[in-house]
Design a protein around this motif. Structure first.
Motif, PDB file in Angstrom:
ATOM      1  N   LYS A 199     135.602  -1.592  22.117  1.00  0.00           N
ATOM      2  CA  LYS A 199     136.887  -1.074  22.595  1.00  0.00           C
ATOM      3  C   LYS A 199     138.083  -1.676  21.877  1.00  0.00           C
ATOM      4  O   LYS A 199     139.165  -1.094  21.878  1.00  0.00           O
ATOM      5  CB  LYS A 199     137.017  -1.338  24.114  1.00  0.00           C
ATOM      6  CG  LYS A 199     136.350  -0.253  24.931  1.00  0.00           C
ATOM      7  CD  LYS A 199     135.963  -0.686  26.348  1.00  0.00           C
ATOM      8  CE  LYS A 199     137.114  -1.147  27.189  1.00  0.00           C
ATOM      9  NZ  LYS A 199     136.633  -1.596  28.526  1.00  0.00           N
ATOM     10  N   PRO A 242     138.305  -3.105  18.349  1.00  0.00           N
ATOM     11  CA  PRO A 242     137.720  -3.535  17.068  1.00  0.00           C
ATOM     12  C   PRO A 242     138.655  -4.340  16.172  1.00  0.00           C
ATOM     13  O   PRO A 242     138.204  -5.239  15.471  1.00  0.00           O
ATOM     14  CB  PRO A 242     137.330  -2.212  16.396  1.00  0.00           C
ATOM     15  CG  PRO A 242     138.153  -1.173  17.062  1.00  0.00           C
ATOM     16  CD  PRO A 242     138.392  -1.646  18.456  1.00  0.00           C
ATOM     17  N   LYS A 249     138.181  -7.842  13.191  1.00  0.00           N
ATOM     18  CA  LYS A 249     138.225  -7.701  11.736  1.00  0.00           C
ATOM     19  C   LYS A 249     138.940  -8.880  11.085  1.00  0.00           C
ATOM     20  O   LYS A 249     138.606  -9.261   9.976  1.00  0.00           O
ATOM     21  CB  LYS A 249     138.950  -6.415  11.359  1.00  0.00           C
ATOM     22  CG  LYS A 249     138.067  -5.191  11.478  1.00  0.00           C
ATOM     23  CD  LYS A 249     138.631  -4.051  10.654  1.00  0.00           C
ATOM     24  CE  LYS A 249     137.727  -2.854  10.673  1.00  0.00           C
ATOM     25  NZ  LYS A 249     136.385  -3.162  10.120  1.00  0.00           N
ATOM     26  N   ILE A 303     128.807  -5.800  12.988  1.00  0.00           N
ATOM     27  CA  ILE A 303     128.980  -4.486  12.358  1.00  0.00           C
ATOM     28  C   ILE A 303     130.399  -4.366  11.811  1.00  0.00           C
ATOM     29  O   ILE A 303     130.625  -3.910  10.694  1.00  0.00           O
ATOM     30  CB  ILE A 303     128.703  -3.350  13.374  1.00  0.00           C
ATOM     31  CG1 ILE A 303     127.201  -3.316  13.718  1.00  0.00           C
ATOM     32  CG2 ILE A 303     129.161  -1.999  12.815  1.00  0.00           C
ATOM     33  CD1 ILE A 303     126.866  -2.402  14.888  1.00  0.00           C
ATOM     34  N   LEU A 304     131.365  -4.819  12.603  1.00  0.00           N
ATOM     35  CA  LEU A 304     132.763  -4.713  12.188  1.00  0.00           C
ATOM     36  C   LEU A 304     133.109  -5.707  11.084  1.00  0.00           C
ATOM     37  O   LEU A 304     133.980  -5.462  10.263  1.00  0.00           O
ATOM     38  CB  LEU A 304     133.688  -5.008  13.380  1.00  0.00           C
ATOM     39  CG  LEU A 304     133.725  -3.975  14.486  1.00  0.00           C
ATOM     40  CD1 LEU A 304     134.381  -4.572  15.718  1.00  0.00           C
ATOM     41  CD2 LEU A 304     134.498  -2.750  14.018  1.00  0.00           C
ATOM     42  N   PRO A 306     130.893  -8.380   8.926  1.00  0.00           N
ATOM     43  CA  PRO A 306     129.631  -9.076   8.626  1.00  0.00           C
ATOM     44  C   PRO A 306     129.818 -10.525   8.177  1.00  0.00           C
ATOM     45  O   PRO A 306     128.878 -11.307   8.244  1.00  0.00           O
ATOM     46  CB  PRO A 306     129.028  -8.245   7.484  1.00  0.00           C
ATOM     47  CG  PRO A 306     129.725  -6.937   7.547  1.00  0.00           C
ATOM     48  CD  PRO A 306     131.084  -7.188   8.105  1.00  0.00           C
ATOM     49  N   LEU A 352     147.817   2.403  12.476  1.00  0.00           N
ATOM     50  CA  LEU A 352     146.997   1.357  13.094  1.00  0.00           C
ATOM     51  C   LEU A 352     147.812   0.230  13.701  1.00  0.00           C
ATOM     52  O   LEU A 352     147.274  -0.811  14.034  1.00  0.00           O
ATOM     53  CB  LEU A 352     146.051   0.766  12.051  1.00  0.00           C
ATOM     54  CG  LEU A 352     144.718   1.478  11.909  1.00  0.00           C
ATOM     55  CD1 LEU A 352     143.895   0.812  10.826  1.00  0.00           C
ATOM     56  CD2 LEU A 352     143.948   1.427  13.220  1.00  0.00           C
ATOM     57  N   LEU A 378     149.222  -0.097  16.572  1.00  0.00           N
ATOM     58  CA  LEU A 378     149.187  -0.272  18.016  1.00  0.00           C
ATOM     59  C   LEU A 378     150.591  -0.205  18.610  1.00  0.00           C
ATOM     60  O   LEU A 378     150.862  -0.765  19.651  1.00  0.00           O
ATOM     61  CB  LEU A 378     148.512  -1.598  18.402  1.00  0.00           C
ATOM     62  CG  LEU A 378     147.144  -1.823  17.755  1.00  0.00           C
ATOM     63  CD1 LEU A 378     146.703  -3.252  17.885  1.00  0.00           C
ATOM     64  CD2 LEU A 378     146.113  -0.899  18.377  1.00  0.00           C
ATOM     65  N   PHE A 432     145.493   3.477  21.490  1.00  0.00           N
ATOM     66  CA  PHE A 432     145.401   2.074  21.862  1.00  0.00           C
ATOM     67  C   PHE A 432     144.060   1.469  21.484  1.00  0.00           C
ATOM     68  O   PHE A 432     143.871   0.279  21.565  1.00  0.00           O
ATOM     69  CB  PHE A 432     145.687   1.909  23.353  1.00  0.00           C
ATOM     70  CG  PHE A 432     147.119   2.214  23.652  1.00  0.00           C
ATOM     71  CD1 PHE A 432     148.099   1.261  23.383  1.00  0.00           C
ATOM     72  CD2 PHE A 432     147.505   3.443  24.140  1.00  0.00           C
ATOM     73  CE1 PHE A 432     149.434   1.540  23.614  1.00  0.00           C
ATOM     74  CE2 PHE A 432     148.836   3.716  24.377  1.00  0.00           C
ATOM     75  CZ  PHE A 432     149.805   2.775  24.116  1.00  0.00           C
ATOM     76  N   VAL A 433     143.139   2.291  21.071  1.00  0.00           N
ATOM     77  CA  VAL A 433     141.827   1.784  20.681  1.00  0.00           C
ATOM     78  C   VAL A 433     141.414   2.400  19.351  1.00  0.00           C
ATOM     79  O   VAL A 433     140.500   3.198  19.284  1.00  0.00           O
ATOM     80  CB  VAL A 433     140.769   2.122  21.750  1.00  0.00           C
ATOM     81  CG1 VAL A 433     139.513   1.310  21.501  1.00  0.00           C
ATOM     82  CG2 VAL A 433     141.295   1.874  23.143  1.00  0.00           C
ATOM     83  N   PRO A 434     142.124   2.066  18.288  1.00  0.00           N
ATOM     84  CA  PRO A 434     141.805   2.730  17.027  1.00  0.00           C
ATOM     85  C   PRO A 434     140.509   2.197  16.436  1.00  0.00           C
ATOM     86  O   PRO A 434     140.399   1.028  16.103  1.00  0.00           O
ATOM     87  CB  PRO A 434     142.992   2.387  16.136  1.00  0.00           C
ATOM     88  CG  PRO A 434     143.660   1.241  16.780  1.00  0.00           C
ATOM     89  CD  PRO A 434     143.127   1.032  18.152  1.00  0.00           C
ATOM     90  N   ILE A 435     139.530   3.039  16.344  1.00  0.00           N
ATOM     91  CA  ILE A 435     138.272   2.661  15.723  1.00  0.00           C
ATOM     92  C   ILE A 435     138.199   3.393  14.394  1.00  0.00           C
ATOM     93  O   ILE A 435     138.260   4.616  14.346  1.00  0.00           O
ATOM     94  CB  ILE A 435     137.079   3.047  16.603  1.00  0.00           C
ATOM     95  CG1 ILE A 435     137.189   2.287  17.934  1.00  0.00           C
ATOM     96  CG2 ILE A 435     135.768   2.737  15.887  1.00  0.00           C
ATOM     97  CD1 ILE A 435     136.085   2.577  18.916  1.00  0.00           C
ATOM     98  N   GLN A 448     131.641   0.560   9.184  1.00  0.00           N
ATOM     99  CA  GLN A 448     132.844  -0.068   9.741  1.00  0.00           C
ATOM    100  C   GLN A 448     133.215  -1.350   9.005  1.00  0.00           C
ATOM    101  O   GLN A 448     134.180  -2.014   9.371  1.00  0.00           O
ATOM    102  CB  GLN A 448     132.633  -0.385  11.220  1.00  0.00           C
ATOM    103  CG  GLN A 448     132.444   0.871  12.059  1.00  0.00           C
ATOM    104  CD  GLN A 448     132.595   0.597  13.544  1.00  0.00           C
ATOM    105  OE1 GLN A 448     132.224  -0.460  14.014  1.00  0.00           O
ATOM    106  NE2 GLN A 448     133.145   1.551  14.269  1.00  0.00           N
ATOM    107  N   ASP A 449     132.455  -1.695   7.975  1.00  0.00           N
ATOM    108  CA  ASP A 449     132.796  -2.892   7.213  1.00  0.00           C
ATOM    109  C   ASP A 449     133.749  -2.477   6.099  1.00  0.00           C
ATOM    110  O   ASP A 449     133.345  -2.109   5.015  1.00  0.00           O
ATOM    111  CB  ASP A 449     131.517  -3.515   6.634  1.00  0.00           C
ATOM    112  CG  ASP A 449     131.830  -4.763   5.833  1.00  0.00           C
ATOM    113  OD1 ASP A 449     132.922  -5.331   6.044  1.00  0.00           O
ATOM    114  OD2 ASP A 449     131.005  -5.166   5.001  1.00  0.00           O
ATOM    115  N   LEU A 450     135.027  -2.499   6.415  1.00  0.00           N
ATOM    116  CA  LEU A 450     135.995  -1.981   5.468  1.00  0.00           C
ATOM    117  C   LEU A 450     137.289  -2.766   5.524  1.00  0.00           C
ATOM    118  O   LEU A 450     137.581  -3.444   6.506  1.00  0.00           O
ATOM    119  CB  LEU A 450     136.252  -0.499   5.762  1.00  0.00           C
ATOM    120  CG  LEU A 450     136.339  -0.095   7.240  1.00  0.00           C
ATOM    121  CD1 LEU A 450     137.747  -0.236   7.753  1.00  0.00           C
ATOM    122  CD2 LEU A 450     135.853   1.328   7.409  1.00  0.00           C
TER     123      LEU A 450
END
Ligand SMILES: Nc1nc2c(ncn2[C@@H]2O[C@H](COP(=O)(O)OP(=O)(O)OP(=O)(O)O)[C@@H](O)[C@H]2O)c(=O)[nH]1
Ligand SMILES: [Zn+2]
Ligand SMILES: [Zn+2]
Ligand SMILES: [Zn+2]
Ligand SMILES: [Zn+2]
Lengths: 217, 126
Positions: A151, A153, A157, A186-187, A189, B36, B38, B90-93, B102-104
């Protein structure tokens, strides 16, 4: 007659905070102080963890305690005989680099080795505001629910260490702490994820070891 | 929420630049907000409006432009924009549009930028 002019500004408010944060880090480095920004959900155990670290780590430690209105956490740290500055953020939901710089003035930086900055309990707002700390440690607990990472993320990071706290009550609250660890990895590593319990002492040595690793870098 | 402190910084920046340029009034302020950040654009606009009362900014139109998210994906090396249609504010994925990873690294979309102001000033030849 009036003249209309368009003026380019291109002033990024976020960048302004980042500049202040860089300055904070230079101030810390000059005094050889390693700073840890401790972020996390309300009630996840930030204050308890910092209290435990103060007792267990053999360094000259100082604390900046961010609180929305009270000085509650600052009072808890004062009981441990370390220099503490309480920062009231008023209505604000996060600390920023400017507030932290003010706090430096009330800390004996030259006689300190390690500084913990307890941010306001909130997984959203502090994300965008660097304080100038050397690392960010995010503390969440199983009692927020094991979907917390999914919820929110962004905060994971930018983290260097993530602590999943209160694993002693995971079963009681029906949370899967390993799912939380995996969601973080996952987010991000590269991040260090540690399961902990301040009640049983699980994970504390690992947290200390990892902070010390970063201090050596 | 921190819209208030951002709005405060925006208003101060705009007024400072306007004063340096001998403005009598600011008629327009354009603010860019990363998707992003928020920050809620509507709330931000409202707060800027409130803080502008009795300042050079009082009459200004506040324009908010969104800055789309850009990423570098560490898994598949995709570099570019991420569609944000279904982003929850409010929950940017953020997922990589190529590999869903998601590894970015997020390279754009986290800024809050006072881009331009339009001012009115006394014409020197008048
Ligand atoms: N069962 C259990 N309880 C814990 C653990 N760690 C902290 N607590 C309890 O959780 C509550 C909140 O802990 P705090 O350390 O005050 O949390 P915090 O993150 O500083 O809270 P705020 O500053 O209000 O955001 C306290 O009652 C602690 O005793 C843990 O590992 N297990
Ligand atoms: Zn606390
Ligand atoms: Zn000040
Ligand atoms: Zn906020
Ligand atoms: Zn990818």
């Amino acid at each position: 007659m009036h003249k209309i002019a368009e003026i380019e500004i291109q002033h990024d408010i976020m960048v302004a905070n980042k500049k202040l944060a860089k300055r904070n880090q230079r101030i810390l480095d000059k005094s050889d102080v390693f700073a840890v920004d401790v972020l996390g959900a309300i009630g996840s155990g930030k204050t308890s963890l910092i209290e435990t670290l103060i007792e267990k780590m053999d360094y000259k430690i100082g604390v900046i305690a961010g609180d929305v209105i009270s000085r509650f956490d600052a009072g808890r740290f004062e009981n441990h005989n370390v220099p503490v500055v309480g920062l009231n953020t008023g209505k604000e939901c996060h600390l920023d680099a400017h507030l932290v710089e003010h706090a430096f003035g009330d800390l004996p930086l030259d006689d300190m080795e390690l500084l913990f900055i307890e941010n306001v309990g909130n997984l959203i707002c502090p994300v965008d505001f660097d304080l100038g700390s050397h690392i960010r440690m995010v503390v969440i607990s199983v009692s927020e629910g094991d979907d917390t990472v999914e919820k929110h993320p962004l905060i994971f990071k930018d983290a260097d260490i993530v602590v999943i706290n209160k694993v002693d009550i995971a079963e009681a609250v029906g949370a899967d702490e390993n799912k939380m660890v995996n969601d973080v990895l996952i987010l991000n590593p590269d991040v260090v994820v540690i399961k902990s319990s301040l009640k049983t002492g699980e994970g504390i040595d690992e947290i200390i070891g990892n902070i010390e690793n970063f201090m050596k870098e | 929420m921190h819209e208030l402190s951002m709005a405060d910084a925006i208003v101060k920046t705009a007024i400072e630049v306007a004063e340096k340029n001998d403005a009598q009034q600011i008629t327009e302020v354009t603010i860019e907000i990363g998707e992003l950040t928020l920050l809620n654009p509507e709330q931000l606009k409202f707060m800027v409006g409130v803080l502008s009362e009795n300042t050079l900014l009082e009459e200004a139109e506040i324009i908010i432009e969104a800055i789309p998210i850009q990423i570098n994906c560490k898994s598949c090396n995709y570099e570019g924009p991420v569609p944000s249609d279904d982003l929850d504010h409010f929950v940017p994925i953020v997922n990589c549009p190529e590999c869903e990873g998601q590894d970015l690294e997020i390279t754009k979309g986290r800024e809050c930028n006072v881009k331009t102001i339009k001012i009115e000033k006394e014409d020197e030849d008048a």
